[in-house]
Design an enzyme around this catalytic site. Structure first.
Site, mmCIF file in Angstrom:
data_model
loop_
_atom_site.group_PDB
_atom_site.id
_atom_site.type_symbol
_atom_site.label_atom_id
_atom_site.label_comp_id
_atom_site.label_asym_id
_atom_site.label_seq_id
_atom_site.Cartn_x
_atom_site.Cartn_y
_atom_site.Cartn_z
ATOM 1 N N CYS A 43 -0.881 -39.312 -0.534
ATOM 2 C CA CYS A 43 -0.996 -38.489 0.672
ATOM 3 C C CYS A 43 -2.125 -38.972 1.578
ATOM 4 O O CYS A 43 -1.935 -39.192 2.768
ATOM 5 C CB CYS A 43 -1.212 -37.024 0.294
ATOM 6 N N CYS A 48 0.912 -39.051 4.034
ATOM 7 C CA CYS A 48 0.763 -37.992 5.052
ATOM 8 C C CYS A 48 -0.331 -38.272 6.080
ATOM 9 O O CYS A 48 -0.101 -38.162 7.284
ATOM 10 C CB CYS A 48 0.419 -36.663 4.398
ATOM 11 N N LYS A 51 0.007 -41.691 8.180
ATOM 12 C CA LYS A 51 1.243 -41.525 8.959
ATOM 13 C C LYS A 51 1.017 -40.594 10.141
ATOM 14 O O LYS A 51 1.381 -40.892 11.277
ATOM 15 C CB LYS A 51 2.331 -40.985 8.017
ATOM 16 N N TYR A 177 12.858 -38.640 5.094
ATOM 17 C CA TYR A 177 11.576 -38.309 5.724
ATOM 18 C C TYR A 177 10.900 -39.555 6.300
ATOM 19 O O TYR A 177 10.497 -39.594 7.453
ATOM 20 C CB TYR A 177 10.610 -37.753 4.678
ATOM 21 N N GLU A 181 10.345 -40.667 10.248
ATOM 22 C CA GLU A 181 8.953 -40.590 10.711
ATOM 23 C C GLU A 181 8.488 -41.951 11.246
ATOM 24 O O GLU A 181 7.882 -42.041 12.318
ATOM 25 C CB GLU A 181 8.043 -40.102 9.583
ATOM 26 N N HIS A 436 4.512 -14.770 24.673
ATOM 27 C CA HIS A 436 5.182 -15.311 25.858
ATOM 28 C C HIS A 436 4.202 -16.002 26.792
ATOM 29 O O HIS A 436 3.122 -15.474 27.018
ATOM 30 C CB HIS A 436 5.869 -14.163 26.606
ATOM 31 N N GLU A 441 8.599 -17.696 20.385
ATOM 32 C CA GLU A 441 9.144 -16.350 20.618
ATOM 33 C C GLU A 441 10.656 -16.312 20.460
ATOM 34 O O GLU A 441 11.239 -15.256 20.225
ATOM 35 C CB GLU A 441 8.729 -15.805 21.986
HETATM 36 P P1 NDP Z 1 14.318 -39.826 0.922
HETATM 37 O O1 NDP Z 1 14.908 -39.659 -0.433
HETATM 38 O O2 NDP Z 1 13.889 -38.658 1.698
HETATM 39 O O3 NDP Z 1 15.332 -40.668 1.827
HETATM 40 C C1 NDP Z 1 15.831 -41.900 1.388
HETATM 41 C C2 NDP Z 1 16.774 -42.457 2.433
HETATM 42 O O4 NDP Z 1 17.159 -43.759 2.048
HETATM 43 C C3 NDP Z 1 18.051 -41.661 2.603
HETATM 44 O O5 NDP Z 1 18.438 -41.722 3.952
HETATM 45 C C4 NDP Z 1 19.044 -42.426 1.707
HETATM 46 O O6 NDP Z 1 20.363 -42.316 2.146
HETATM 47 C C5 NDP Z 1 18.572 -43.847 1.932
HETATM 48 N N1 NDP Z 1 18.878 -44.741 0.827
HETATM 49 C C6 NDP Z 1 18.589 -44.592 -0.481
HETATM 50 N N2 NDP Z 1 18.973 -45.672 -1.174
HETATM 51 C C7 NDP Z 1 19.519 -46.520 -0.285
HETATM 52 C C8 NDP Z 1 20.105 -47.812 -0.386
HETATM 53 N N3 NDP Z 1 20.210 -48.434 -1.548
HETATM 54 N N4 NDP Z 1 20.565 -48.400 0.729
HETATM 55 C C9 NDP Z 1 20.480 -47.775 1.914
HETATM 56 N N5 NDP Z 1 19.931 -46.562 2.081
HETATM 57 C C10 NDP Z 1 19.460 -45.944 0.994
HETATM 58 O O7 NDP Z 1 13.133 -40.861 0.679
HETATM 59 P P2 NDP Z 1 11.894 -41.277 1.568
HETATM 60 O O8 NDP Z 1 11.552 -42.624 1.071
HETATM 61 O O9 NDP Z 1 12.150 -41.079 3.015
HETATM 62 O O10 NDP Z 1 10.777 -40.227 1.136
HETATM 63 C C11 NDP Z 1 10.503 -39.974 -0.239
HETATM 64 C C12 NDP Z 1 10.005 -38.568 -0.451
HETATM 65 O O11 NDP Z 1 8.661 -38.493 -0.034
HETATM 66 C C13 NDP Z 1 10.703 -37.485 0.382
HETATM 67 O O12 NDP Z 1 11.910 -37.059 -0.171
HETATM 68 C C14 NDP Z 1 9.662 -36.416 0.403
HETATM 69 O O13 NDP Z 1 9.739 -35.665 -0.784
HETATM 70 C C15 NDP Z 1 8.367 -37.193 0.448
HETATM 71 N N6 NDP Z 1 7.842 -37.294 1.826
HETATM 72 C C16 NDP Z 1 7.480 -36.155 2.491
HETATM 73 C C17 NDP Z 1 6.997 -36.217 3.774
HETATM 74 C C18 NDP Z 1 6.633 -34.961 4.499
HETATM 75 O O14 NDP Z 1 6.433 -33.942 3.853
HETATM 76 N N7 NDP Z 1 6.561 -34.985 5.830
HETATM 77 C C19 NDP Z 1 6.842 -37.486 4.470
HETATM 78 C C20 NDP Z 1 7.265 -38.615 3.704
HETATM 79 C C21 NDP Z 1 7.741 -38.508 2.432
HETATM 80 P P3 NDP Z 1 21.290 -41.094 1.709
HETATM 81 O O15 NDP Z 1 20.899 -39.937 2.538
HETATM 82 O O16 NDP Z 1 22.652 -41.600 2.011
HETATM 83 O O17 NDP Z 1 21.036 -40.885 0.249
#
Ligand code: NDP
Length: 453
Positions: A43, A48, A51, A177, A181, A436, A441
């Site tokens: 984080c 976090c 980022k 996510y 982002e 407002h 709101e």
């Molecule tokens: P996520 O699991 O959120 O998203 C992964 C993405 O990658 C999805 O779009 C998935 O597609 C795609 N994907 C997975 N495998 C493949 C592949 N082999 N080829 C192509 N696309 C693929 O993971 P992130 O890495 O974005 O984030 C990890 C975790 O970290 C989050 O789930 C969250 O818990 C945490 N996080 C939280 C944040 C916040 O609170 N603001 C910020 C950043 C991270 P599909 O949808 O089709 O599965």
């Protein structure tokens, strides 16, 4: 005198490990924590915090544009990327020092190095062994990339947060996510951004209307979102641009390729198997509701358990463990209605059930949603629409979910999360005076449910 060197030994000084160790130390336990990278963990060092700092930095571009509509004469703004990165790095250094001070103030001994379990009461770090009554695994997670040819030419969020120069073209694989982002950051900073999704839209698992709205806003900002596409291989010739072969057979050229395809728990190579600690097929350490592993004095919190991978959840789990072990206050973390935000541009925030989840789990529901132009966009001329949405149980009138896409969504949804946690009804929302003029709101002024299709 205890037979052990420590009452608690924590492996991993990220959000969960630091929270547990500090709280335990405050209750008088003798605590050590080891960390192989930087104190603060994902984080603070690789997630976090950096980022959001980069998001703040890059997003000024939009504010300069908006300012012109309000009469400001703004010259051609130019982002000095290396200066932004240096400022971000200085802030991370400052935070790391603060984390170290907080640990020492709580009388937690910090040991540098990678920790591994030797037996149920022994951890080895940098060739030295330490014994402890309780051991906490808080080793977090790490980005994963699919094993395609040439994937080594790509980077992950870790390296994307440390790029010395802003690439002209950035391609991101994955629309979770991290994908959305980083798309927002690099787009706002001035790069040409392409998001490659294997599915049909960003943010799978979020409310469908929210996903659609965010996708539209991202495209409106110039991000190219290509759906139902996978990368077959990556090549780079003589230090030139990267060349991606897509599964359609098309080629795609870019200067930086970021894989944001999920994260895996850091559970391998720390001695779990030898002790018989059970892990899920995805590598997440299996724990009970008190975060106990299959070995009774060994616990795990945070991303290494691969449940709700969010910092505040890891912190709550760490503190609950310290309460249970060292304050005679057995505590179970309540995992219902955990609010979350995606710091995309515009941001998304959500708490409770999506419309689709509510339909499946509750049955009869009412949907209240409003799409409107924020007041700021009238004069700035930005073609932006905010979406707010409430999911209501038709029978009980209880609000099951609140969702928003638009500026300040995380700030607004945090407050609504309290109401939803208290099981507020739609009538309670209606009886609440709005502030407002604000976007917030809208959440208390939506009168009629959407007609059933
Ligand atoms: P996520 O699991 O959120 O998203 C992964 C993405 O990658 C999805 O779009 C998935 O597609 C795609 N994907 C997975 N495998 C493949 C592949 N082999 N080829 C192509 N696309 C693929 O993971 P992130 O890495 O974005 O984030 C990890 C975790 O970290 C989050 O789930 C969250 O818990 C945490 N996080 C939280 C944040 C916040 O609170 N603001 C910020 C950043 C991270 P599909 O949808 O089709 O599965």
């Amino acid at each position: 005198m205890s037979q052990f060197d420590f009452d608690l030994f924590t492996i991993g000084a990220g959000s969960g490990g630091v929270a547990a160790s500090r709280r335990a130390g405050e209750y008088g336990a003798k605590v050590a924590i080891c960390e192989e990278l930087r104190v603060g963990g994902t984080c603070v060092m690789r997630g976090c915090v950096p980022k959001k700092l980069l998001m703040y930095g890059a997003s000024f571009s939009e504010q300069f544009e908006d300012a012109a509509g309000f009469g400001w004469e703004v010259g051609a703004p130019k982002l000095d990327w290396p200066r932004l990165m240096a400022a971000k790095e200085a802030e991370l250094d400052r935070l790391e020092q603060i984390y170290m001070r907080l640990l020492s103030d709580s009388k937690v001994e910090l040991i540098a190095g990678r920790g591994a379990l030797i037996d149920a009461h022994t951890v080895e770090v940098a060739g030295k062994r330490y014994t402890a009554k309780h051991i906490l695994i808080a080793t977090g997670g790490w980005p994963v990339r699919p094993p395609i040819t040439g994937v080594e030419h790509s980077i992950t969020s870790n390296e994307a947060l440390e790029l010395e120069q802003l690439p002209a073209r950035v391609t991101i694989v994955g629309g979770g996510y991290i994908g959305v982002e980083f798309a927002g950051i690099f787009n706002a900073a001035g790069a040409q951004v392409t998001l490659l999704l294997r599915g049909d839209n960003v943010l799978r698992g979020f409310d469908l209307e929210i996903r659609e709205r965010l996708g539209e806003e991202m495209r409106a900002r110039g991000i190219s979102i290509e759906t139902e596409v996978e990368v077959r291989s990556v090549a780079r010739d003589n230090g030139g641009p990267l060349c991606l072969l897509l599964d359609h057979g098309e080629m795609h050229e870019t200067d930086a390729l970021i894989y944001a395809t999920g994260r895996t728990p850091n559970s391998a190579g720390i001695g779990l198997e030898a002790l018989g600690i059970t892990c899920n097929p995805d590598g997440g350490v299996v724990v009970d509701e008190r975060n106990r592993t299959s070995v009774p004095n060994i616990y795990a919190v945070g991303d290494v358990t691969n449940r709700i991978n969010l910092t505040p959840v890891a912190i709550a789990e760490g503190r609950a463990l310290a309460e249970t072990l060292f304050n005679n206050n057995p505590t179970v973390v309540d995992r219902r209605d955990v609010a979350t935000a995606v710091f995309s541009r515009p941001p998304v925030a959500t708490v409770g059930l999506t419309e689709q989840q509510a339909r499946a789990q509750v049955g009869e529901i009412e949907i209240y949603s409003a799409r409107f132009r924020p007041m700021k966009a009238t004069i700035s001329g930005r073609a932006e629409r905010i979406l707010v949405k409430l999911v209501v149980d038709k029978q009980t009138n209880v609000v099951l979910g609140a969702h928003m896409v638009g500026d300040d969504a995380p700030e607004i949804i945090q407050g609504l999360a309290v109401a939803i946690k208290c099981r507020a009804t739609k009538r309670d929302f209606d009886a609440t005076m709005g502030i407002h003029p604000s976007a917030a709101e809208e959440f208390v002024t939506m009168r009629f449910p959407r007609p059933d299709e």
